[in-house]
Write an enzyme that holds these catalytic residues in place. Structure first.
Site, PDB file in Angstrom:
ATOM      1  N   ALA A   1       0.805  -1.223  -0.061  1.00  0.00           N
ATOM      2  CA  ALA A   1       0.062  -0.075  -0.068  1.00  0.00           C
ATOM      3  C   ALA A   1       0.918   1.222   0.007  1.00  0.00           C
ATOM      4  O   ALA A   1       2.285   1.149   0.496  1.00  0.00           O
ATOM      5  CB  ALA A   1      -0.947  -0.099   1.078  1.00  0.00           C
TER       6      ALA A   1
ATOM      7  N   GLU B   1      -0.698  -9.308  -0.696  1.00  0.00           N
ATOM      8  CA  GLU B   1      -2.078  -9.645  -0.596  1.00  0.00           C
ATOM      9  C   GLU B   1      -2.947  -9.546  -2.067  1.00  0.00           C
ATOM     10  O   GLU B   1      -3.772 -10.376  -2.072  1.00  0.00           O
ATOM     11  CB  GLU B   1      -2.808  -8.525   0.441  1.00  0.00           C
ATOM     12  CG  GLU B   1      -2.239  -8.770   1.827  1.00  0.00           C
ATOM     13  CD  GLU B   1      -2.560  -7.489   2.701  1.00  0.00           C
ATOM     14  OE1 GLU B   1      -2.195  -6.476   2.456  1.00  0.00           O
ATOM     15  OE2 GLU B   1      -3.259  -7.852   3.616  1.00  0.00           O
TER      16      GLU B   1
ATOM     17  N   GLU C   1       4.109  -5.574   7.221  1.00  0.00           N
ATOM     18  CA  GLU C   1       3.234  -4.610   7.924  1.00  0.00           C
ATOM     19  C   GLU C   1       3.736  -4.149   9.354  1.00  0.00           C
ATOM     20  O   GLU C   1       3.781  -2.982   9.788  1.00  0.00           O
ATOM     21  CB  GLU C   1       1.939  -4.665   8.066  1.00  0.00           C
ATOM     22  CG  GLU C   1       1.281  -4.615   6.593  1.00  0.00           C
ATOM     23  CD  GLU C   1       1.316  -5.855   5.536  1.00  0.00           C
ATOM     24  OE1 GLU C   1       2.329  -6.741   5.960  1.00  0.00           O
ATOM     25  OE2 GLU C   1       0.705  -5.846   4.699  1.00  0.00           O
TER      26      GLU C   1
ATOM     27  N   GLY D   1       0.568  -5.109   1.022  1.00  0.00           N
ATOM     28  CA  GLY D   1      -0.749  -4.995  -0.045  1.00  0.00           C
ATOM     29  C   GLY D   1      -0.250  -5.642  -1.146  1.00  0.00           C
ATOM     30  O   GLY D   1      -1.284  -6.128  -2.032  1.00  0.00           O
TER      31      GLY D   1
HETATM   32  N1  DAK Z   1       4.578   3.173  -0.554  1.00  0.00           N
HETATM   33  C1  DAK Z   1       4.886   4.331  -1.053  1.00  0.00           C
HETATM   34  N2  DAK Z   1       6.055   4.489  -1.934  1.00  0.00           N
HETATM   35  C2  DAK Z   1       7.030   3.561  -2.140  1.00  0.00           C
HETATM   36  C3  DAK Z   1       6.591   2.074  -1.500  1.00  0.00           C
HETATM   37  C4  DAK Z   1       5.367   2.027  -0.724  1.00  0.00           C
HETATM   38  N3  DAK Z   1       5.057   0.925  -0.218  1.00  0.00           N
HETATM   39  N4  DAK Z   1       7.722   1.256  -1.814  1.00  0.00           N
HETATM   40  C5  DAK Z   1       8.569   2.064  -2.562  1.00  0.00           C
HETATM   41  N5  DAK Z   1       8.125   3.251  -2.637  1.00  0.00           N
HETATM   42  C6  DAK Z   1       9.054   4.442  -3.530  1.00  0.00           C
HETATM   43  C7  DAK Z   1      10.209   4.734  -2.877  1.00  0.00           C
HETATM   44  O1  DAK Z   1       9.639   5.427  -1.573  1.00  0.00           O
HETATM   45  C8  DAK Z   1      10.754   5.390  -3.672  1.00  0.00           C
HETATM   46  O2  DAK Z   1      10.453   6.787  -4.168  1.00  0.00           O
HETATM   47  P1  DAK Z   1      11.291   7.965  -3.996  1.00  0.00           P
HETATM   48  O3  DAK Z   1      11.784   7.901  -2.644  1.00  0.00           O
HETATM   49  O4  DAK Z   1      12.272   7.706  -5.151  1.00  0.00           O
HETATM   50  O5  DAK Z   1      10.589   8.872  -4.272  1.00  0.00           O
HETATM   51  C9  DAK Z   1      10.640   4.436  -4.788  1.00  0.00           C
HETATM   52  O6  DAK Z   1       9.208   3.818  -4.670  1.00  0.00           O
HETATM   53  C10 DAK Z   1      11.760   3.366  -4.937  1.00  0.00           C
HETATM   54  O7  DAK Z   1      12.063   2.704  -3.974  1.00  0.00           O
HETATM   55  P2  DAK Z   1      13.364   2.592  -3.016  1.00  0.00           P
HETATM   56  O8  DAK Z   1      14.080   3.678  -3.416  1.00  0.00           O
HETATM   57  O9  DAK Z   1      12.951   2.229  -1.828  1.00  0.00           O
HETATM   58  O10 DAK Z   1      13.787   1.418  -3.898  1.00  0.00           O
HETATM   59  P3  DAK Z   1      14.900   0.218  -3.370  1.00  0.00           P
HETATM   60  O11 DAK Z   1      15.067  -0.607  -4.469  1.00  0.00           O
HETATM   61  O12 DAK Z   1      15.904   0.882  -2.543  1.00  0.00           O
HETATM   62  O13 DAK Z   1      13.988  -0.570  -2.269  1.00  0.00           O
HETATM   63  C11 DAK Z   1      11.980  -1.895  -1.555  1.00  0.00           C
HETATM   64  C12 DAK Z   1      12.710  -1.273  -2.740  1.00  0.00           C
HETATM   65  C13 DAK Z   1      10.503  -2.412  -1.784  1.00  0.00           C
HETATM   66  C14 DAK Z   1      12.669  -3.032  -0.625  1.00  0.00           C
HETATM   67  C15 DAK Z   1      11.640  -0.573  -0.688  1.00  0.00           C
HETATM   68  O14 DAK Z   1      11.172   0.523  -1.387  1.00  0.00           O
HETATM   69  C16 DAK Z   1      10.709  -0.872   0.427  1.00  0.00           C
HETATM   70  O15 DAK Z   1      11.111  -1.481   1.563  1.00  0.00           O
HETATM   71  N6  DAK Z   1       9.282  -0.441   0.291  1.00  0.00           N
HETATM   72  C17 DAK Z   1       8.470  -0.502   1.289  1.00  0.00           C
HETATM   73  C18 DAK Z   1       8.021  -1.794   1.536  1.00  0.00           C
HETATM   74  C19 DAK Z   1       6.732  -2.182   2.361  1.00  0.00           C
HETATM   75  O16 DAK Z   1       6.931  -1.847   3.433  1.00  0.00           O
HETATM   76  N7  DAK Z   1       5.755  -2.571   1.679  1.00  0.00           N
HETATM   77  C20 DAK Z   1       4.570  -2.965   2.765  1.00  0.00           C
HETATM   78  C21 DAK Z   1       3.717  -1.348   2.908  1.00  0.00           C
HETATM   79  S1  DAK Z   1       2.303  -1.551   4.062  1.00  0.00           S
HETATM   80  C22 DAK Z   1      -4.949  -0.958   4.883  1.00  0.00           C
HETATM   81  C23 DAK Z   1      -5.009  -2.231   3.982  1.00  0.00           C
HETATM   82  C24 DAK Z   1      -3.649  -2.682   3.821  1.00  0.00           C
HETATM   83  C25 DAK Z   1      -2.471  -2.118   4.143  1.00  0.00           C
HETATM   84  C26 DAK Z   1      -2.610  -0.779   4.995  1.00  0.00           C
HETATM   85  C27 DAK Z   1      -3.814  -0.400   5.144  1.00  0.00           C
HETATM   86  N8  DAK Z   1      -6.365  -0.766   5.284  1.00  0.00           N
HETATM   87  C28 DAK Z   1      -7.383  -1.631   5.285  1.00  0.00           C
HETATM   88  C29 DAK Z   1      -6.461   0.657   5.753  1.00  0.00           C
HETATM   89  C30 DAK Z   1      -1.000  -2.439   3.635  1.00  0.00           C
HETATM   90  C31 DAK Z   1      -0.122  -1.949   4.188  1.00  0.00           C
HETATM   91  C32 DAK Z   1       1.262  -2.458   3.267  1.00  0.00           C
HETATM   92  O17 DAK Z   1       1.201  -2.714   2.259  1.00  0.00           O
END
Ligand code: DAK
Length: 258
Positions: free
Chosen positions: A64, A112, A132, A109
């Site tokens: 997400a 998921e 998460e 997400g």
């Molecule tokens: N959201 C927003 N931007 C993201 C992102 C994300 N999940 N993942 C990556 N990006 C963006 C980065 O911020 C970066 O943008 P800039 O800084 O260049 O503007 C760009 O994509 C490239 O990412 P990185 O520079 O970080 O690239 P790397 O190769 O170094 O790393 C990575 C790739 C995938 C390991 C890293 O980006 C990362 O750890 N990303 C986050 C992964 C994560 O934690 N995903 C889970 C998110 S929590 C809900 C229902 C569901 C959810 C929430 C609420 N409700 C019912 C209300 C779900 C929650 C989630 O999914």
């Protein structure tokens, strides 16, 4: 609707949806969720026999949109939660099978979303995880439920409690990915599977999907009774007549979905 964050290409009766938000690794914001919902519920017709959902080379979906979530008011977060839940259910209940071709990151997400699809094919570069808990939240698009049903409670607990990311081979080993392919083979292999499915009797395939989806949430005696009901439904189709006739006449069946 004009799509800004995805493309949808139709090849005969197969739809290929490609998520296109590369700057944010296809993170699911409200805009992309709205488009996904639209493409599945308004754009694709009953003629579609299989859908392929894929991302870019680096990411299927990196989760997400964390940045968008940060600035949400409680009311906006509720809307976000509902739109996510609805699209995931729409994909899960879509009349035809949906294959996720997971090229890169499928995190949070994104994992998921892949779990809401019928089948997951992974590139050797794919990475899966439910990170998460690193952010102080829990999976909110069905991860605690669908991951558990897919890989069993032991592995689901481990992945969800640790937030660890696993590679494609491990995802395959635990049954999260159906197969792993070299990156350049992922789409050809996915299309091969989509074509195989699309050549079968589409109403029968659709009824199989319904039996599996709905039966999973019933006790076994009700589920097999439900299967018998759907079996009777398949028996009433012209495709059943054609399939059996073709077998007897030693020819290839021509299924028209009636
Ligand atoms: N959201 C927003 N931007 C993201 C992102 C994300 N999940 N993942 C990556 N990006 C963006 C980065 O911020 C970066 O943008 P800039 O800084 O260049 O503007 C760009 O994509 C490239 O990412 P990185 O520079 O970080 O690239 P790397 O190769 O170094 O790393 C990575 C790739 C995938 C390991 C890293 O980006 C990362 O750890 N990303 C986050 C992964 C994560 O934690 N995903 C889970 C998110 S929590 C809900 C229902 C569901 C959810 C929430 C609420 N409700 C019912 C209300 C779900 C929650 C989630 O999914």
């Amino acid at each position: 609707m004009e799509y800004q964050n995805l493309t949808c290409e139709i090849q005969e009766n197969i739809a290929i949806i490609t998520l296109q938000r590369p700057k944010a690794l296809n993170a699911l914001n409200q805009a992309i969720l709205t488009e996904l919902n639209h493409v599945f519920s308004e754009h694709l017709s009953r003629e579609i026999r299989c859908v392929v959902l894929t991302g870019s080379e680096k990411a299927f979906v990196a989760g997400a949109d964390i940045k968008e979530m940060d600035s949400m008011t409680p009311i906006q977060s509720r809307y976000f939660a509902r739109s996510g839940q609805l699209i995931f259910q729409t994909i899960e209940n879509f009349h035809a099978p949906v294959i996720a071709a997971v090229n890169g990151y499928a995190l949070g997400g994104g994992c998921e979303l892949a779990l809401a699809c019928d089948i997951r094919l992974a590139s050797q570069k794919a990475k899966f995880g439910q990170p998460e808990v690193n952010l102080g939240i829990i999976p909110g698009f069905g991860g605690t439920q669908r991951l558990t049903r897919t890989v069993g409670p032991g592995k689901a607990r481990e992945l969800i409690y640790t937030g660890n990311t696993i590679n494609a081979e491990e995802a395959h080993r635990i049954g999260l990915a159906n197969a792993v392919h070299a990156p350049e083979e992922l789409m050809p292999e996915t299309m091969k599977m989509a074509e195989t499915i699309a050549a079968k009797a589409p109403l029968a395939v659709s009824l199989c999907k319904k039996a599996i989806n709905m039966g999973t949430n019933m006790d076994i005696s009700r589920a097999i009774e439900f299967e018998a009901d759907l079996f009777a439904e398949s028996f009433a189709t012209n495709d059943r007549k054609e399939g059996i006739e073709a077998f007897v006449q030693k020819r290839k069946a021509n299924f028209v979905g009636k």
